[in-house]
Design an enzyme around this catalytic site. Structure first.
Site, PDB file in Angstrom:
ATOM      1  CG  ASP A 145      -0.159   0.164   2.544  1.00 46.06           C
ATOM      2  OD1 ASP A 145       1.081   0.279   2.516  1.00 46.06           O
ATOM      3  OD2 ASP A 145      -0.815   0.198   3.588  1.00 46.06           O
ATOM      4  CG  ASP A 156      -3.519   2.584   5.404  1.00 46.36           C
ATOM      5  OD1 ASP A 156      -4.595   2.330   4.809  1.00 46.36           O
ATOM      6  OD2 ASP A 156      -2.987   1.805   6.207  1.00 46.36           O
ATOM      7  CG  ASP A 197       1.538   3.107   4.692  1.00 45.99           C
ATOM      8  OD1 ASP A 197       0.439   2.633   4.996  1.00 45.99           O
ATOM      9  OD2 ASP A 197       2.504   2.401   4.313  1.00 45.99           O
TER      10      ASP A 197
END
Ligand code: DCP
Ligand code: MG
Length: 389
Positions: free
Chosen positions: A204, A313, A206
């Site tokens: 992902d 995120d 962040d």
């Protein structure tokens, strides 16, 4: 005297936060094996065992050269009997039977596939496994109850399985920066997690967001996500209070600031660049020529579209907590865990992504930078690129 393996091993510190751990090291042939056993222990809800294997692997990552014999391991900390047995077998036979049979086992493979779905943890995956489910397709086929997060996880499964490259993370960074500055000029955005540690790929992307004027960051997250939604850039989002709040061991939570810490789990819609678009349109042309049919509207066909789904995120932190949030969201997970263990066991302090509390003095220790936090903890500063424990 000439430095030898023994002196390196004798100097090896036992907490990962006391050591420098580069991204690239010399012992992946051993650490990958130990991490399979760690992962498997996690799937079996055995956290103690999992951490023991991860600590053992981490020590080997910090070694300046490849391990050639068990002699090289004399004096090293964190290597339990079980880890040593595994290492010995790999050094002697080239592989470990336990590791190989774990890797091949149905439970390991299914748990890996099911926990790989966004929104699915070990408990849920284990229940599904015991009910005979084996893949994301099985979940749809058998009409399992899925929450909104898991539905998105299944829908974008193929895209989310593909690693995110640094180049893609940079494009996402520009998108996030645009969104944040559109709703709050002067806000600061920092790339966190694996990419801050120098990784070339991640699962992902962040980000940590703050504003130098304390209080300006309040209510920021909904404004950011609304802006992104309006631009059609968000496929999924869920904003929650930071989970560290509930997990914080230590003293009663103090400042009301802490309640403002928000986290957004999202899935971005990333347009493919001109270069990768060319190759994907070639792939879809091939699909047409072989007469492959569309399987329905709910599924996203990664190869055929001009975009891909990427997990992002976002975390918003008040300026006064920014250093703690930065340290807490840089990772690696084991490095973070070891920092908290060091603080508690060695310093009688309690470290979170919000604050550092000193139990002996009964006070919170302030910090504007990561360097100051390491100093409070009596640790040598370790830069992000050497926190790959
Ligand atoms: N983090 C943590 N403990 C958790 C979850 C997160 O300490 N349970 C912190 C450390 C992580 C950072 O947040 O480095 C980001 O979490 P990721 O799961 O995204 O981890 P990485 O970015 O390190 O890895 P990846 O490259 O797989 O995204
Ligand atoms: Mg990450």
């Amino acid at each position: 005297p000439k430095p030898n393996g023994d002196s390196t091993a004798m100097l090896m510190k036992s907490y990962a936060c006391q050591r420098r751990t580069p991204l690239k090291h010399h012992n992946s042939f051993l650490t990958e094996a130990l991490e399979i056993l760690a992962q498997n222990a996690e799937y079996n809800d055995n956290e103690g065992r999992s951490v023991a294997f991860r600590r053992a692997a981490s020590v080997l990552k910090a070694l300046p050269r490849r391990v050639r014999s068990m002699q090289d391991l004399r004096w090293l900390p964190c290597l339990g009997d079980h880890s040593q047995r595994v290492i010995k077998e790999i050094l002697e036979d080239g592989s470990s039977r336990e590791v190989e049979s774990t890797r091949q086992s149905e439970q390991y493979q299914v748990m890996k596939a099911l926990t790989g779905i966004f929104g699915v943890g070990v408990r849920t995956a284990d229940r599904w496994f015991r009910e005979g489910l084996r893949s994301p397709d099985d979940l749809i086929r058998t009409g399992q109850q899925l929450n909104r997060e898991q539905q998105a996880g299944v829908q974008y499964y193929d895209d989310l399985q593909k690693p995110v490259t640094k180049a893609e993370a940079d494009v996402i960074s520009d998108m996030v920066e645009k969104a944040v500055h559109a709703v709050l000029p002067g806000a600061e955005i920092q790339l966190m997690g694996g990419f801050r540690r120098g990784k070339e790929v991640g699962h992902d992307v962040d980000f940590l967001i703050t504003h130098p004027e304390e209080g300006k960051e309040e209510g920021l997250m909904p404004k950011i996500t609304n802006w992104l939604k309006e631009q059609g850039l968000l496929l999924y989002q869920k904003t929650t209070r930071n989970s560290y709040l509930e997990k914080m061991d230590g003293p009663a939570r103090a400042s009301s600031n802490m309640d403002r810490f928000e986290r957004c789990f999202s899935i971005f819609k990333l347009q493919k660049s001109a270069a990768s678009c060319k190759s994907s349109s070639a792939a879809s042309a091939e699909d047409v020529s072989t007469g492959r049919e569309s399987e329905g509207p709910a599924e996203h066909h990664p190869e055929a579209s001009g975009w891909r789904a990427v997990r992002v995120d976002l975390v918003v932190s008040p300026y006064s907590q920014f250093a703690f949030a930065t340290l807490g969201w840089t990772g690696s997970k084991l490095f973070e865990r070891e920092l908290r263990r060091w603080a508690g066991q060695e310093k009688h302090m309690s470290l979170s992504s919000h604050a550092l509390y000193d139990s002996k003095q009964n006070l919170y220790l302030r910090a504007k930078t990561e360097e100051e936090i390491f100093a409070h903890l009596g640790l040598e500063f370790i830069p992000p690129s050497e926190r790959n424990a």
